[in-house]
Design an enzyme around this catalytic site. Structure first.
Site, PDB file in Angstrom:
ATOM      1  N   CYS A 102      -2.427  -6.418  -1.151  1.00 41.28           N
ATOM      2  CA  CYS A 102      -2.997  -6.688  -0.240  1.00 41.28           C
ATOM      3  C   CYS A 102      -4.168  -7.883  -0.523  1.00 41.28           C
ATOM      4  CB  CYS A 102      -3.781  -5.716   0.454  1.00 41.28           C
ATOM      5  SG  CYS A 102      -4.126  -6.353   2.305  1.00 41.28           S
ATOM      6  N   HIS A 212       0.441  -1.492   1.158  1.00 44.51           N
ATOM      7  CA  HIS A 212      -0.259  -0.479   0.278  1.00 44.51           C
ATOM      8  C   HIS A 212       0.494   0.690   0.073  1.00 44.51           C
ATOM      9  CE1 HIS A 212      -4.514  -2.162   1.248  1.00 44.51           C
ATOM     10  NE2 HIS A 212      -3.940  -2.834   2.324  1.00 44.51           N
ATOM     11  N   GLU A 214      -0.085   2.843  -1.937  1.00 50.16           N
ATOM     12  CA  GLU A 214      -1.344   4.095  -2.415  1.00 50.16           C
ATOM     13  C   GLU A 214      -1.602   4.760  -1.128  1.00 50.16           C
ATOM     14  OE1 GLU A 214      -3.911   0.765  -1.241  1.00 50.16           O
ATOM     15  OE2 GLU A 214      -1.939   0.880  -2.115  1.00 50.16           O
TER      16      GLU A 214
END
Length: 235
Positions: A102, A212, A214
């Protein structure tokens, strides 16, 4: 987890990674890295350090993640703390692998569209034109299925899915690739009326994703990043 005594050629090599801990889900990245390492055949022993100061950008780091956040704020932080040049030098060195998610994608790009007034500095490492907030503001955040075709991203022990559920939060997108060395890994098309845009790519030792990973339970991108690091270590 403390690093073991492994060395190159060992079945369980040691890896030292850094995660920039300025903004974003850096703790989630650390957790995902540890889980992903357990899925690799080499089962590397990880040391993951939080990077907040120029002195934290050390040559013994083999990989670095620049997570999400607000890219202008992160850029200002790096400039005020004299971290831009140490980061550029570290990223440019052989055997060092970098992943920007990002805001990290924005900071690594050589060109940016829709910069804030007064401009915004970047690390200028990837040959891409990136649009900040391409998909809209925070309220426009969304999730989307990304087709996966790269064989190393398909080879995951936990899932046989041929797509990845991407989490896009005030996300950027790549509008133009300016060097054939940039390998597109994922593109997104929101509607038939809009051309697809690049949301993940690799250029040499640099990986960038607009979304993202994660924030999901799917560890494919963290596994891929670790495999890039191990590849540079010639394990």
């Amino acid at each position: 987890m403390l690093a073991g005594s492994g060395s190159l050629g060992d079945s369980n090599p040691s890896i030292t990674l850094g995660v920039m801990a300025v903004q974003g889900a850096f703790l989630e990245h650390q957790v995902s890295l540890q889980k992903a390492a357990e899925q690799l055949s080499q089962r590397p022993s990880l040391t993951v350090r939080e990077v907040r100061h120029a002195d934290d950008v050390t040559s013994d780091l083999q990989g670095l993640i620049i997570p999400g956040g607000e890219s202008t704020t992160m850029s200002l932080f790096l400039r005020c703390n004299n971290m831009e040049e140490p980061l550029r030098d570290w990223i440019g060195q052989e055997n060092h692998v970098t992943w920007g998610t990002c805001a990290g994608m924005i900071l690594l790009s050589k060109q940016m569209e829709h910069q804030k007034e007064g401009g915004q500095s970047s690390l200028g490492m990837t040959d891409t034109l990136v649009s900040r907030n391409y998909f809209g503001r925070q309220v426009d955040s969304f999730e989307a299925d990304l087709p996966i075709t790269h064989p190393r991203l398909l080879n995951d022990p936990s899932t046989k899915k041929e797509y990845f559920r991407g989490v896009f939060i005030r996300a950027p997108a790549v509008l133009e690739v300016t060097d054939p060395a940039v390998e597109v890994l994922a593109s997104l098309r929101l509607s038939e009326k809009v051309a697809p845009v690049v949301v993940a790519f690799r250029q040499g030792r640099i990986l960038s994703t607009a979304f993202h990973p994660e924030l999901t339970e799917d560890l494919r991108w963290h596994r891929y990043f670790l495999e890039m690091v191990l590849g540079e270590m010639k394990v």
